[in-house]
Enzyme design. Structure first.
Site, short mmCIF file in Angstrom:
data_model
loop_
_atom_site.label_atom_id
_atom_site.label_comp_id
_atom_site.label_asym_id
_atom_site.label_seq_id
_atom_site.Cartn_x
_atom_site.Cartn_y
_atom_site.Cartn_z
N VAL A 315 -21.58 19.23 -8.60
CA VAL A 315 -20.91 20.52 -8.57
C VAL A 315 -21.48 21.40 -7.46
O VAL A 315 -20.76 22.09 -6.74
CB VAL A 315 -21.02 21.23 -9.93
CG1 VAL A 315 -20.48 22.65 -9.86
CG2 VAL A 315 -20.29 20.44 -11.00
N GLU A 320 -17.49 25.87 -3.52
CA GLU A 320 -16.30 26.34 -4.21
C GLU A 320 -15.74 27.63 -3.63
O GLU A 320 -14.57 27.94 -3.82
CB GLU A 320 -16.58 26.53 -5.71
CG GLU A 320 -17.65 27.56 -6.03
CD GLU A 320 -19.03 26.93 -6.15
OE1 GLU A 320 -19.90 27.56 -6.73
OE2 GLU A 320 -19.21 25.81 -5.66
N ASP A 362 9.38 31.03 27.50
CA ASP A 362 10.64 31.37 28.13
C ASP A 362 10.35 32.34 29.28
O ASP A 362 9.28 32.95 29.35
CB ASP A 362 11.56 32.03 27.09
CG ASP A 362 12.96 32.26 27.62
OD1 ASP A 362 13.38 31.50 28.51
OD2 ASP A 362 13.61 33.21 27.15
N ASP A 676 12.86 34.54 23.00
CA ASP A 676 13.56 35.67 22.37
C ASP A 676 14.99 35.34 22.01
O ASP A 676 15.59 36.03 21.20
CB ASP A 676 13.53 36.89 23.30
CG ASP A 676 14.10 36.59 24.67
OD1 ASP A 676 14.49 35.43 24.91
OD2 ASP A 676 14.16 37.50 25.51
N ASP A 680 16.00 29.54 21.81
CA ASP A 680 14.58 29.27 21.69
C ASP A 680 14.17 28.91 20.27
O ASP A 680 13.10 28.35 20.05
CB ASP A 680 13.76 30.49 22.13
CG ASP A 680 13.99 30.86 23.58
OD1 ASP A 680 14.04 29.95 24.41
OD2 ASP A 680 14.14 32.07 23.87
N ASN A 770 -25.33 29.53 -5.67
CA ASN A 770 -23.98 29.46 -5.12
C ASN A 770 -23.27 30.81 -5.19
O ASN A 770 -22.47 31.14 -4.31
CB ASN A 770 -23.16 28.41 -5.87
CG ASN A 770 -23.56 26.99 -5.50
OD1 ASN A 770 -24.37 26.79 -4.59
ND2 ASN A 770 -23.02 26.02 -6.22
#
Length: 941
Positions: A315, A320, A362, A676, A680, A770
C-alpha cells in the site's frame, strides 16, 4: 444608381432546349429516378435533366415528396453522450485500479482512514474528469448552426422563402449579396458573383464565380468556379443555382464526417505515461509483497505479521495522492493559461501542449491579420509605402522611409480618387474596430485612399458620392479582369474610372499620368510598369492597376466595355496583402528555439503562402510549397516519409489537412493544429492538441478544439506551450519526490526484515507519512512556479517514459540516502533503548527527511540556493507547519497514542532534524558536481 449587370448564362442549343422541355414535362412524375453521370462542375446546361427539374423550379408537390424521401437538409448530430459509459471511462487508468485494490486491502486490514482517503482521492479525480468530458464535443451541432436558417428558392415558377432544412436536390436557389448558401449548388446564371469561402477552403479573398465555365472532374474544391457551397457567403453579385447536394452530402457534410472520423480515441501523452507507470507499479508492488513474505517465512516470522507487513508496504508503494495532484496541477495550469489568453476546454490538453513538437498552423487570420491591407502605391515612377493595419483608415504615406506631405504629390491624389471612385465597399467602425461592408479587396483600396487624403474616413470623403455622382457602372468580370465606373466630375465632365489587372489594363492604355500631367505611354514606360508589377508580385502582394478616361460632358451612346475601355490614361499600381501579425515572427522564432517545428497549412495561393512563410521564418529560401493537387498524387507512405521536409502546404482541403496531421503523428510527433475556419476543424479534431482562434474562429472550430486563443495571437500559443512544459516538469518532479519517499520506506523495511530486525515502521506510521509528506508538500511542488529555462529544452518525444534513466537514478539515490540515515538512527536506538523508542526515532527522522527533501526536489539540475524560496512560499509554510505538528505529536499524549510514538524532547527533535538534513545536503552536492562536470564537458567539446 444606374447599375447594369451583364448576366452570364450557360450556352444552350435549340435542340437541347427542346429535349429538355420534353424531359422536364415528364419529370413532373416524382418517381422518375434522379441520377448523376458526372461531377457537377463538369456538367453542361442539361444538368436540369439529371434532377427532374426545370427553369421554373420544382413544384411544391415534388419538393414535398423529395423531402420525405431524402430527408431534411440538416447535418446529422453525433449520438448523445452515454452518461454511464462516460463515468465508467474515468476509472480505466491502471493506476486507478492499483489504488482501488490498495483501498480494498486497507479495508480488509482495518485501516479505515487509509481506505477513506484513497477512495476519496479516486472519486475526486473521477468527478473532475467526468465534468470535463461531459462538456462534450459539439462540432457537428456547430456545423449545423452554420447553415442558413432560410433560403430563397424558385418553385412553381415563383421565388419563395423556405426554411433551409426544407431545401431538396433539384431546387433552384436565388442568391444575392449577404446570403448564406443553404446547400451545394451548380450555378445556372451569375452576375458579378463573388463568394467568401474562407471558412470552407481557407482562401483569404472572395472568389469570382461564373456559371458558364465547365471544369474537369478532378478540379480542386477551391477552384470550382461554377459551384457554390453550403455555409459560404455571397460577397457581391447575384446568381441562381441548382441544388445538387444537401445535408451530409454537401462539402460541409463531408467535413462533419471527417470530424467524427478524426475524433481522438487515443489517450494523451501524459495519460499514456501514467498508465505505463501504473503497470510497472503493479508488478513492483506484487514483487515487494512476495519478496518480503518469502524473506519473513525463511526467517520464521509469524504468518499474520508477515501478511500485515507485506501488505502495508505494498500500500505504501502506491502514491495514492498522485491522480489528485496531477488533476490539481492541470487545473491550476488552466487558471494560469486563462490569464494569458488561452482557454483550455479539455484538462489533459494542458500537459499535451508541453509535449508539442510540431505546430501545423493555418495562415489566414492566424499568422496574418485576416484583413487585406494596401502596402504599396506606385505612381509617377515613385513607390510609396502605406502604413497601418487592416481596414482602419489611419496611416501614413512614406517615401524612402520618410513621411511625405501628401499635398505635394498630385499623382497620389489622382490614384486615390480612382480607388474610391471605382468602389462599392464601405468602411464601418464598430466599437473601435474597423470592418468592411462589401468586397474585402475594395475595402483595402478604400482604406488606402482615405490615408492618402486625410487619414480618416471623414472630411471631404464623406461627400464623395455627392461631389462625383455615379452615372454608369460596368461590373468586374473574370474575362476583362477589371471594373469600370463613370462619374461626373465637379466641372461637369464625365470620367471613366477603371481598376483591374495591371497586365490587361496596360494593353488598353496609350498615356500615363506623371508629375507633369498626362504623357504618351512609351515602351520604356510599359517595361518599367511591368517590372514594378513583377517586383510587387514577388513580395506576395496582390497588385491592381488604376486608369481613367475623360469622356466629355455627354454620356456616350455606346456604353459597352469595348467602347469605353480604350486609350486610357494609366495612373498607378496598388499592392495589397493580408499582412503577417506583428508578433507572429517573434513567436515562430521562439518555437524554433524550443525545438518546435512550425508548418504552414493553408488553402491560400502557393506563392502568397510561401512568401509569408519565408517572411516569418517558417520556410527557408530553398524550401518549396506543396499544393493540394500534389498531395492527391502522393501516397500515405510517401507523405509520412516526406512530411518532415515540407514547411508549407497550399491550396489544401480539410481532408488534406487531416492527412498532414496523421503523417506527422506517424513520425512520432506530438502535433498541434491551429485554425479558424470550418475546413480546419477535422485536422484540429485529429491532432493531439487542437487550437482555435477565439475572435475570428467559427463556432465549429472552437467546439472541435482543445484550446481557444482568445486574442487570436500566435504568440499566445508559445506562452501556452511554456505553461504546458512547466506543468509536466512539475508533475514529473512531484512523482519523483513521491516515489523517492516510497523507495526509502521500502528499502528500510526490506533491510530490517532481511537482517532479522523488528519492523521499523508500523502501518499507522506509513499512513501518516503518506498523509503529511506525500500530501501537502507534493501539492506545493505540483503547483510550483515554472522554470524560466523550460523553453530552452527540446520537446519530449511521444514514447519518452515519464521515469527516464536520470529520473530513476535520482529516485534510487534519494531513497538509498534517506533509508541509510534512518536505518543508522534506528539501529543505534535499538542498541541504546527500547523498540518503541527506536521506531519513534526512525519514524520522526523519516518524516523530517522527506519534508526537507521537498526543497531540493524543486529542480533536478539547479542547486537549492539558485531557486528563491519566495517563488513557492506555500511550500515553506507547509513544511514548517508539518514539522511543528510532528514535534507537537511527541508532546501531546493523545496524538502520541494514536500514532504509537513515545515522548521526545525539543532538543531530541532538533537533533533528529539535523540528521534528517543529511540526504538533502548530499543530493545538493551531487547536483553541484554534475553541473560542473557538464560545464567542463561543454568547454572541452
Amino acid at each position: 444608381m444606374n447599375l447594369k449587370n451583364p448576366v452570364n448564362k450557360p450556352p444552350q442549343s435549340t435542340s437541347q432546349s427542346d429535349a429538355q422541355s420534353k424531359r422536364v414535362s415528364a419529370s413532373r412524375r416524382t418517381n422518375v429516378p434522379r441520377t448523376v453521370t458526372a461531377p457537377w462542375q463538369q456538367m453542361p446546361a442539361n444538368l436540369f435533366l439529371q434532377l427532374n427539374t426545370g427553369e421554373q423550379g420544382l413544384s411544391t408537390v415534388q419538393a414535398t415528396e423529395y423531402l420525405s424521401l431524402e430527408g431534411a437538409n440538416s447535418l446529422q448530430e453525433a449520438a448523445g453522450t452515454n452518461v454511464v459509459k462516460l463515468a465508467a471511462a474515468q476509472f480505466k487508468s491502471v493506476i486507478i485500479w492499483v489504488l482501488l485494490v490498495a483501498a480494498l486491502i486497507s479495508a480488509v486490514l482495518g485501516d479505515t482512514i487509509d481506505f477513506v482517503v484513497i477512495v476519496a482521492i479516486v472519486m475526486l479525480n473521477g468527478i473532475i474528469g467526468f465534468y470535463q468530458e461531459y462538456k462534450a464535443e459539439k462540432a457537428i451541432a456547430a456545423l449545423k448552426n452554420m447553415t442558413a436558417p432560410q433560403a430563397k428558392v424558385k418553385r412553381d415558377n415563383r421565388v419563395i422563402i423556405v426554411p433551409a432544412a426544407n431545401i431538396v436536390v433539384g431546387d433552384i436557389l436565388v442568391l444575392e449579396a449577404g446570403d448564406l448558401v443553404a446547400a451545394d449548388a451548380r450555378l445556372l446564371q451569375s452576375a458579378s458573383l463573388k463568394m467568401t469561402e474562407a471558412a470552407l477552403t481557407g482562401e483569404s479573398e472572395p472568389v469570382d464565380k461564373q456559371a458558364n465555365k465547365l471544369l474537369s472532374a478532378n478540379t480542386p474544391l477551391c477552384d470550382r468556379d461554377n459551384m457554390v457551397f453550403a455555409g459560404t457567403c455571397v460577397a457581391a453579385g447575384t446568381a441562381t443555382a441548382l441544388v445538387v447536394a444537401t445535408a451530409m452530402n454537401t462539402e460541409l457534410g463531408k467535413i462533419a464526417r471527417l470530424i467524427t472520423d478524426a475524433s481522438r480515441s487515443e489517450s494523451t501523452p501524459l495519460q499514456q505515461k501514467l498508465d505505463a507507470f501504473g503497470r510497472i507499479l503493479v508488478w513492483f508492488s506484487l514483487a515487494i509483497v512476495m519478496l518480503l513474505f518469502l524473506l519473513g517465512w525463511w526467517r520464521g516470522s509469524a504468518p499474520l505479521e508477515l501478511v500485515m507487513s507485506a501488505v502495508s508496504l505494498a500500500v505504501a508503494a502506491v502514491p495514492e495522492g498522485l491522480p489528485a495532484i496531477v488533476t490539481i496541477a492541470l487545473a491550476m495550469g488552466v487558471m494560469r493559461m486563462s490569464r494569458r489568453n488561452a482557454l483550455i476546454r479539455k484538462l489533459p490538453a494542458v500537459e499535451t501542449l508541453g509535449s508539442t513538437s510540431v505546430i501545423c498552423t493555418d495562415k489566414t487570420g492566424t499568422l496574418t491579420v485576416g484583413e487585406m491591407t494596401v502596402r504599396t502605391l506606385y505612381v509617377g515612377e515613385q513607390c510609396f509605402t502605406v502604413t497601418g493595419e487592416g481596414y482602419a483608415p489611419q496611416g501614413d504615406i512614406l517615401l524612402n522611409n520618410q513621411t511625405v506631405n501628401r499635398q505635394n504629390f498630385s499623382g497620389l491624389h489622382e490614384l486615390a480618387t480612382l480607388l474610391i471612385g471605382c468602389n462599392n465597399a464601405h468602411l464601418v467602425e464598430d466599437n473601435g474596430q474597423w470592418r468592411v461592408a462589401g468586397d474585402p479587396t475594395e475595402g483595402a483600396l478604400l482604406a488606402a485612399a482615405h490615408k492618402v487624403f486625410c487619414g480618416q474616413a471623414g472630411g471631404e470623403l464623406a461627400h464623395f458620392a455627392q461631389r462625383f455622382p455615379l452615372e454608369y457602372e460596368i461590373p468586374f468580370d473574370s474575362d476583362r479582369k477589371r471594373s469600370c465606373v463613370i462619374r461626373r466630375l465637379e466641372d461637369g465632365t464625365l470620367r471613366a474610372m477603371i481598376n483591374g489587372a495591371p497586365d490587361m489594363l496596360l494593353q488598353i492604355c496609350n498615356r500615363v499620368y506623371t508629375a507633369s500631367g498626362e504623357q504618351p505611354l512609351t515602351e520604356a514606360d510599359r517595361a518599367r510598369i511591368h517590372q514594378q508589377n513583377t517586383l510587387l508580385g514577388q513580395q506576395a502582394l496582390r497588385v491592381l492597376g488604376s486608369a481613367y478616361l475623360d469622356l466629355g460632358h455627354t454620356l456616350p451612346t455606346d456604353l459597352s466595355p469595348a467602347a469605353i475601355e480604350q486609350n486610357l490614361v494609366f495612373v498607378g499600381l496598388s499592392g495589397m496583402v493580408d499582412p503577417p501579425r506583428a508578433e507572429a515572427k517573434a513567436a515562430v522564432a521562439k518555437c524554433v528555439a524550443a525545438g518546435i517545428r512550425a508548418v504552414m497549412v493553408t488553402g491560400d495561393h502557393p506563392q502568397t503562402a510561401l512568401a509569408i512563410a519565408r517572411d516569418l521564418g517558417i520556410a527557408k529560401e530553398a524550401d518549396t510549397v506543396v499544393t493540394g493537387a500534389e498531395l492527391d498524387r502522393i501516397s500515405e507512405a510517401e507523405l509520412v516519409q516526406r512530411a518532415p521536409t515540407i514547411a508549407v502546404y497550399a491550396r489544401v482541403t480539410a481532408a488534406h489537412k487531416l492527412r498532414i496531421v496523421h503523417a506527422w503523428k506517424a513520425n512520432g510527433a506530438v502535433v498541434a493544429m491551429t485554425g479558424d475556419g470550418v475546413n480546419d476543424a477535422p485536422a484540429i479534431e485529429g491532432a493531439d492538441i487542437g487550437i482555435a482562434m477565439g475572435r475570428s474562429g467559427t463556432e465549429v472550430t472552437k467546439q472541435a478544439a482543445d484550446m481557444i486563443i482568445t486574442d487570436d495571437n500566435f504568440a499566445t500559443i508559445v506562452a501556452a506551450v511554456e505553461e504546458g512544459r512547466g506543468i509536466f516538469a512539475n508533475i514529473r518532479k512531484t512523482l519523483q519526490y513521491l516515489l523517492a519517499g516510497n523507495t526509502s520506506e521500502l528499502l528500510l523495511m526490506t533491510l530490517c526484515v532481511f537482517i532479522g530486525l523488528p519492523v521499523p515502521l508500523l502501518p499507522i506510521h506509513l499512513l501518516w507519512i503518506n498523509l503529511v509528506t506525500d500530501g501537502f508538500p507534493a501539492l506545493c511542488l505540483a503547483t510550483d512556479a515554472i522554470d524560466p529555462d523550460v523553453m530552452q529544452q527540446r520537446p519530449r518525444t511521444r514514447d519518452e517514459p515519464i521515469a527516464a534513466n536520470h529520473f530513476l537514478s535520482t529516485m534510487f539515490l534519494t531513497g538509498l540516502l534517506t533509508a541509510g540515515v534512518v536505518f543508522a538512527i534506528y539501529f543505534y536506538s535499538l542498541q541504546t533503548g527500547s523498540v518503541e523508542l527506536a521506531r519513534t526515532n526512525a519514524f520522526t527522522t523519516l518524516v523530517f527527511a522527506e519534508l526537507l527533501r521537498a526543497f531540493g526536489a524543486r529542480s533536478e539540475t539547479k542547486s537549492l540556493w539558485r531557486i528563491p524560496l519566495r517563488t513557492n512560499l506555500s511550500l515553506v509554510v507547509a513544511v514548517c507547519l508539518i514539522i511543528g505538528l510532528q514535534v507537537w505529536a511527541h508532546q501531546n499524549a493523545t496524538l502520541g497514542l494514536f500514532l504509537k510514538i513515545t515522548f521526545l524532547s525539543l532538543e531530541e527533535c532538533l537533533l533528529l532534524l539535523m540528521f534528517s538534513a543529511i540526504p538533502l545536503m548530499v543530493l545538493e552536492l551531487v547536483k553541484l558536481w554534475q553541473n560542473r562536470a557538464q560545464k567542463t564537458a561543454a568547454i572541452v567539446g
